[in-house]
Design an enzyme around this catalytic site. Structure first.
Site, PDB file in Angstrom:
ATOM      1  N   HIS A   1       1.042  -1.092  -0.223  1.00  0.00           N
ATOM      2  CA  HIS A   1      -0.177  -0.309  -0.206  1.00  0.00           C
ATOM      3  C   HIS A   1       0.724   1.170   0.348  1.00  0.00           C
ATOM      4  O   HIS A   1       0.632   2.207  -0.839  1.00  0.00           O
ATOM      5  CB  HIS A   1      -1.229   0.313   1.294  1.00  0.00           C
ATOM      6  CG  HIS A   1      -2.392  -0.884   1.460  1.00  0.00           C
ATOM      7  ND1 HIS A   1      -1.950  -1.655   2.430  1.00  0.00           N
ATOM      8  CD2 HIS A   1      -2.658  -1.636   0.680  1.00  0.00           C
ATOM      9  CE1 HIS A   1      -3.906  -2.211   2.129  1.00  0.00           C
ATOM     10  NE2 HIS A   1      -3.263  -2.328   0.610  1.00  0.00           N
TER      11      HIS A   1
ATOM     12  N   LYS B   1     -17.551  -7.907   5.480  1.00  0.00           N
ATOM     13  CA  LYS B   1     -16.512  -8.565   6.146  1.00  0.00           C
ATOM     14  C   LYS B   1     -16.130  -8.048   7.496  1.00  0.00           C
ATOM     15  O   LYS B   1     -15.569  -6.878   7.382  1.00  0.00           O
ATOM     16  CB  LYS B   1     -15.501  -9.166   5.655  1.00  0.00           C
ATOM     17  CG  LYS B   1     -14.449  -9.135   4.777  1.00  0.00           C
ATOM     18  CD  LYS B   1     -13.245  -9.283   4.069  1.00  0.00           C
ATOM     19  CE  LYS B   1     -12.332  -8.313   3.055  1.00  0.00           C
ATOM     20  NZ  LYS B   1     -11.134  -9.248   2.241  1.00  0.00           N
TER      21      LYS B   1
ATOM     22  N   SER C   1      -2.999  -7.275   2.942  1.00  0.00           N
ATOM     23  CA  SER C   1      -3.228  -7.487   4.147  1.00  0.00           C
ATOM     24  C   SER C   1      -3.943  -9.228   4.664  1.00  0.00           C
ATOM     25  O   SER C   1      -3.371  -9.221   5.851  1.00  0.00           O
ATOM     26  CB  SER C   1      -4.520  -6.354   4.614  1.00  0.00           C
ATOM     27  OG  SER C   1      -4.049  -5.195   3.768  1.00  0.00           O
TER      28      SER C   1
HETATM   29  P1  ADP Z   1      -5.296  -5.831   0.781  1.00  0.00           P
HETATM   30  O1  ADP Z   1      -6.276  -6.197  -0.984  1.00  0.00           O
HETATM   31  O2  ADP Z   1      -4.300  -6.210   0.472  1.00  0.00           O
HETATM   32  O3  ADP Z   1      -6.763  -6.580   1.552  1.00  0.00           O
HETATM   33  P2  ADP Z   1      -6.898  -3.791   0.053  1.00  0.00           P
HETATM   34  O4  ADP Z   1      -8.107  -3.998   0.222  1.00  0.00           O
HETATM   35  O5  ADP Z   1      -6.684  -2.576   1.614  1.00  0.00           O
HETATM   36  O6  ADP Z   1      -5.943  -4.258   0.415  1.00  0.00           O
HETATM   37  O7  ADP Z   1      -6.379  -3.047  -0.939  1.00  0.00           O
HETATM   38  C1  ADP Z   1      -6.581  -1.482  -1.119  1.00  0.00           C
HETATM   39  C2  ADP Z   1      -6.357  -1.026  -2.621  1.00  0.00           C
HETATM   40  O8  ADP Z   1      -4.331  -1.284  -2.296  1.00  0.00           O
HETATM   41  C3  ADP Z   1      -6.473  -2.004  -4.105  1.00  0.00           C
HETATM   42  O9  ADP Z   1      -6.057  -1.128  -5.012  1.00  0.00           O
HETATM   43  C4  ADP Z   1      -5.444  -3.312  -3.697  1.00  0.00           C
HETATM   44  O10 ADP Z   1      -5.171  -3.657  -4.972  1.00  0.00           O
HETATM   45  C5  ADP Z   1      -3.848  -2.292  -3.071  1.00  0.00           C
HETATM   46  N1  ADP Z   1      -2.789  -2.873  -3.269  1.00  0.00           N
HETATM   47  C6  ADP Z   1      -2.983  -3.971  -2.037  1.00  0.00           C
HETATM   48  N2  ADP Z   1      -1.717  -4.681  -1.927  1.00  0.00           N
HETATM   49  C7  ADP Z   1      -1.448  -4.161  -3.071  1.00  0.00           C
HETATM   50  C8  ADP Z   1       0.361  -4.052  -3.693  1.00  0.00           C
HETATM   51  N3  ADP Z   1       0.683  -5.227  -2.517  1.00  0.00           N
HETATM   52  N4  ADP Z   1       0.489  -3.722  -4.603  1.00  0.00           N
HETATM   53  C9  ADP Z   1      -0.162  -2.909  -5.155  1.00  0.00           C
HETATM   54  N5  ADP Z   1      -1.149  -3.094  -5.002  1.00  0.00           N
HETATM   55  C10 ADP Z   1      -2.182  -2.966  -3.687  1.00  0.00           C
END
Ligand code: ADP
Length: 160
Positions: free
Chosen positions: A17, A41, A128
């Site tokens: 992130h 969730k 995450s």
């Molecule tokens: P996760 O998918 O890890 O649970 P989130 O739902 O908080 O995370 O994701 C928020 C945004 O960050 C989404 O657009 C997701 O694709 C992106 N994202 C999450 N992890 C990464 C990563 N390792 N590299 C690039 N983008 C990411």
């Protein structure tokens, strides 16, 4: 003033992130990191925890703001006077869902653009949920999340 919104659940924030946040904040005037309230969730970390992790890590970055968000992204975008949604893409598996969301949002408000940023290769496997899974079983998360929050992540799972 070009305002971008980077929405997510950040449960918890990872180095993946932060990589997107760094890169996105360089191509806009202000980046709003929008932390999702209502998700189907229940998150492991409370809204307060997720926001305080982000605020702590992003302290001293004047063009980045962390805000909670619920409801429709297009409404939040309007309130924030934002033009662009930033999304990270890791693998093909992210694509289908993000593609659908981008088109739905475009349909709701044609003025809003969704910009996809490719993950950095080092973080392509990082999510995450992987961090939660590792932390839960005592695996090493030190290279996956900022040092400042490592202990609090482990403590959370010890307490559960
Ligand atoms: P996760 O998918 O890890 O649970 P989130 O739902 O908080 O995370 O994701 C928020 C945004 O960050 C989404 O657009 C997701 O694709 C992106 N994202 C999450 N992890 C990464 C990563 N390792 N590299 C690039 N983008 C990411």
């Amino acid at each position: 003033m070009r305002i971008f919104v980077y929405p997510g659940s950040f449960d918890p924030v990872t180095n993946g992130h932060l990589d997107i946040i760094d890169r996105a904040s360089r191509i806009c005037d202000k980046l709003v990191v929008a932390v999702l309230v209502n998700r189907s969730k229940t998150p492991v970390f409370s809204m307060e925890e997720r926001i305080s992790f982000l605020e702590e890590i992003l302290a001293g970055r004047p063009n980045i703001q962390v805000l909670p968000f619920s409801g429709l992204l297009v409404d939040f975008m309007r309130e924030q006077k934002a033009t662009t949604v930033i999304k990270g893409l890791r693998a093909v598996s992210d694509f289908e869902y993000e593609f659908q969301m981008a088109l739905l949002n475009k349909n709701l408000n044609p003025e809003i653009e969704t910009l996809f940023m490719m993950t950095s290769i080092n973080y392509s496997y990082l999510s995450s949920s992987a961090v939660r899974e590792l932390a839960c079983y005592g695996g090493n998360i030190r290279d996956l999340v900022p040092e400042a929050i490592v202990d609090r992540i482990y403590s959370k799972f010890k307490a559960r």
